[in-house]
Design an enzyme around this catalytic site. Structure first.
Site, PDB file in Angstrom:
ATOM      1  NE  ARG A  60      -4.163  -1.727   0.340  1.00  0.00           N
ATOM      2  CZ  ARG A  60      -4.200  -3.007  -0.012  1.00  0.00           C
ATOM      3  NH1 ARG A  60      -3.136  -3.557  -0.584  1.00  0.00           N
ATOM      4  NH2 ARG A  60      -5.280  -3.727   0.178  1.00  0.00           N
ATOM      5  CB  SER A 107      -8.506  -1.383   4.066  1.00  0.00           C
ATOM      6  OG  SER A 107      -8.835  -2.666   3.610  1.00  0.00           O
ATOM      7  CD  GLU A 124      -4.537   2.520   1.882  1.00  0.00           C
ATOM      8  OE1 GLU A 124      -3.720   3.001   1.074  1.00  0.00           O
ATOM      9  OE2 GLU A 124      -5.745   2.417   1.637  1.00  0.00           O
TER      10      GLU A 124
HETATM   11  N1  EPU Z   1     -10.660 -10.226  10.340  1.00  0.00           N
HETATM   12  C1  EPU Z   1     -11.354 -10.200  11.522  1.00  0.00           C
HETATM   13  N2  EPU Z   1     -12.383  -9.311  11.651  1.00  0.00           N
HETATM   14  C2  EPU Z   1     -12.736  -8.465  10.649  1.00  0.00           C
HETATM   15  C3  EPU Z   1     -12.023  -8.481   9.439  1.00  0.00           C
HETATM   16  C4  EPU Z   1     -10.972  -9.378   9.305  1.00  0.00           C
HETATM   17  O1  EPU Z   1     -11.073 -10.949  12.450  1.00  0.00           O
HETATM   18  O2  EPU Z   1     -13.698  -7.712  10.835  1.00  0.00           O
HETATM   19  C5  EPU Z   1      -9.595 -11.221  10.159  1.00  0.00           C
HETATM   20  C6  EPU Z   1     -10.076 -12.333   9.219  1.00  0.00           C
HETATM   21  O3  EPU Z   1     -10.727 -13.345   9.893  1.00  0.00           O
HETATM   22  C7  EPU Z   1      -8.783 -12.825   8.619  1.00  0.00           C
HETATM   23  C8  EPU Z   1      -7.927 -11.588   8.576  1.00  0.00           C
HETATM   24  O4  EPU Z   1      -8.500 -10.642   9.484  1.00  0.00           O
HETATM   25  O5  EPU Z   1      -8.161 -13.753   9.472  1.00  0.00           O
HETATM   26  C9  EPU Z   1      -7.800 -10.988   7.191  1.00  0.00           C
HETATM   27  O6  EPU Z   1      -9.065 -10.582   6.718  1.00  0.00           O
HETATM   28  P1  EPU Z   1      -9.374 -10.344   5.146  1.00  0.00           P
HETATM   29  O7  EPU Z   1      -9.006 -11.538   4.355  1.00  0.00           O
HETATM   30  O8  EPU Z   1     -10.766  -9.820   5.038  1.00  0.00           O
HETATM   31  O9  EPU Z   1      -8.334  -9.241   4.702  1.00  0.00           O
HETATM   32  P2  EPU Z   1      -7.818  -7.901   5.396  1.00  0.00           P
HETATM   33  O10 EPU Z   1      -6.423  -8.099   5.840  1.00  0.00           O
HETATM   34  O11 EPU Z   1      -8.792  -7.421   6.402  1.00  0.00           O
HETATM   35  C10 EPU Z   1      -6.755  -6.998   3.187  1.00  0.00           C
HETATM   36  C11 EPU Z   1      -6.773  -5.735   2.378  1.00  0.00           C
HETATM   37  C12 EPU Z   1      -8.060  -5.617   1.578  1.00  0.00           C
HETATM   38  C13 EPU Z   1      -8.152  -6.820   0.660  1.00  0.00           C
HETATM   39  C14 EPU Z   1      -8.119  -8.106   1.510  1.00  0.00           C
HETATM   40  C15 EPU Z   1      -8.068  -9.346   0.653  1.00  0.00           C
HETATM   41  C16 EPU Z   1      -5.395  -4.155   3.606  1.00  0.00           C
HETATM   42  C17 EPU Z   1      -5.365  -2.907   4.425  1.00  0.00           C
HETATM   43  N3  EPU Z   1      -6.605  -4.585   3.243  1.00  0.00           N
HETATM   44  O12 EPU Z   1      -7.813  -6.906   4.125  1.00  0.00           O
HETATM   45  O13 EPU Z   1      -7.982  -4.444   0.785  1.00  0.00           O
HETATM   46  O14 EPU Z   1      -9.338  -6.786  -0.121  1.00  0.00           O
HETATM   47  O15 EPU Z   1      -6.912  -8.113   2.316  1.00  0.00           O
HETATM   48  O16 EPU Z   1      -6.817  -9.477   0.049  1.00  0.00           O
HETATM   49  O17 EPU Z   1      -4.346  -4.692   3.296  1.00  0.00           O
HETATM   50  C18 EPU Z   1      -8.512  -2.132   0.671  1.00  0.00           C
HETATM   51  O18 EPU Z   1      -7.305  -1.905   0.725  1.00  0.00           O
HETATM   52  O19 EPU Z   1      -9.351  -1.205   0.578  1.00  0.00           O
HETATM   53  C19 EPU Z   1      -8.980  -3.509   0.781  1.00  0.00           C
HETATM   54  C20 EPU Z   1     -10.280  -3.810   0.880  1.00  0.00           C
END
Ligand code: EPU
Length: 336
Positions: free
Chosen positions: A160, A235, A331
């Site tokens: 990012r 995010s 972000e």
């Molecule tokens: N999780 C929780 N609670 C929540 C959300 C997530 O416990 O409310 C846990 C999930 O269970 C999982 C982990 O966090 O173990 C990761 O969750 P997820 O796969 O939804 O991905 P993320 O890390 O929350 C990142 C990106 C997203 C992208 C997803 C999928 C960042 C800041 N965000 O989210 O990007 O779509 O991975 O690759 O890196 C964006 O940047 O706008 C965005 C949506």
């Protein structure tokens, strides 16, 4: 030049924040942009408005970058080089590429925003980052009004992050982005758990780029709010990278904490998990709050102000610091 007065920016930012632009102009070519720069350099640039939180009226001239067009520069047996102008909608470009049979960006389906801003934060999702397909970024240098280009390496891409958030910030206006996409033998990235599950659920064993895109669209639609219905900027925070020492300390207290290795000394933890553990998930305060299905996303249910959302973000940062000793980094670009 058609400069409009007193325009509401509500429909120009995916958070749907209603602030006023004293002066507003839509630009549809590099020529127009260069002509404008001859007269005025103190501009407020607006593209897809998908990664910003507006907290006040904008006094500078707001420039809506609406330069459209996709061209095929050259083709090889297995790949194609494209130049895509900054004002093209990102998801429309992804769908167009898939229709042509071009692979490499299918995991980045349904990300809001325009092509011109995708390099700034190096958009990423489901195991893929846009930096893997970008060959060059073309931009106008504001000080000289000259067209310049940045090679992939010169963009200094990171998670990012890129040069456009650091040394080059505020100095350039991105006008187009060049990509190299695959034509055959696509290097599909389906290892992300949710994609594997979605494909298995649909009995797809030999997925095409279209299948991967459809799976990503289904996952995003199930978790992330559609900005057309509920204002948001994806995010709001970055996933923090912490030391192994701190991680081990947290792991003994919270054995289920998810993590992704970064290096021998550092580890990334999901901010969404930290925010959910702190009790914010699904919390609504008036017209704003934390999304009920993904705690990393702050939302505007209607007429929230940018200041209200920013204050909530600061409260979340403070709570995460108290609970986990972690500094959460915002972000989204907060215009304060
Ligand atoms: N999780 C929780 N609670 C929540 C959300 C997530 O416990 O409310 C846990 C999930 O269970 C999982 C982990 O966090 O173990 C990761 O969750 P997820 O796969 O939804 O991905 P993320 O890390 O929350 C990142 C990106 C997203 C992208 C997803 C999928 C960042 C800041 N965000 O989210 O990007 O779509 O991975 O690759 O890196 C964006 O940047 O706008 C965005 C949506």
């Amino acid at each position: 030049m058609n400069i409009q007065q007193n325009i509401s920016l509500k429909k120009y930012n995916t958070f749907g924040i209603d602030v006023n632009a004293e002066r507003f102009i839509s630009i549809s070519s590099v020529y127009e942009l260069q002509e404008l720069l001859k007269q005025e350099k103190d501009l407020f640039l607006l593209s897809g408005g998908s990664n910003m939180l507006l907290t006040k009226d904008i006094k500078n001239l707001v420039v809506h970058l609406n330069i459209k067009g996709i061209s095929i520069d050259r083709e090889h047996d297995n790949s194609v080089h494209l130049t895509v102008n900054a004002g093209e909608n990102w998801h429309d470009f992804v769908l167009w590429a898939i229709e042509q049979g071009y692979g490499g960006i299918e995991n980045l389906s349904l990300i809001p925003g325009n092509v011109g801003t995708c390099p700034i934060q190096n958009i990423g999702a489901y195991g893929v980052e846009v930096k893997d397909t970008i060959t060059k970024v073309e931009a106008i240098e504001i000080a000289t009004n000259k067209l310049v280009s940045f090679s992939n390496e010169e963009c200094s891409f990171g998670y990012r992050n890129s040069i456009f958030k650091n040394d080059a910030k505020g100095k350039y206006i991105i006008t187009s982005v060049c990509f190299e996409l695959s034509k055959h033998n696509h290097n599909l990235n389906t290892s992300y758990g949710a994609i594997e599950k979605e494909l298995t659920d649909q009995n797809i064993t030999n997925p095409t780029i279209k299948d991967v895109s459809n799976a990503v669209i289904a996952i995003r639609q199930s978790k992330l709010p559609d900005p057309k219905e509920i204002g948001n900027s994806g995010s709001f925070f970055k996933n923090p990278v912490i030391s192994i020492e701190l991680f081990n300390e947290l792991k003994s207290k919270y054995p289920t904490i998810p993590s992704y290795p970064v290096s021998d000394s550092e580890i990334k933890v999901p901010a969404g998990w930290l925010i959910e553990q702190s009790g914010f998930k699904g919390k609504r305060f008036g017209d704003y709050g934390v999304h009920e299905k993904q705690a990393l996303v702050l939302v505007n249910y209607g007429d929230a102000s940018g200041e209200e959302i920013f204050k909530l973000a600061q409260k979340i940062q403070q709570t995460i610091k108290e609970n986990f000793k972690i500094d959460l980094e915002i972000e989204v670009n907060v215009i304060a």
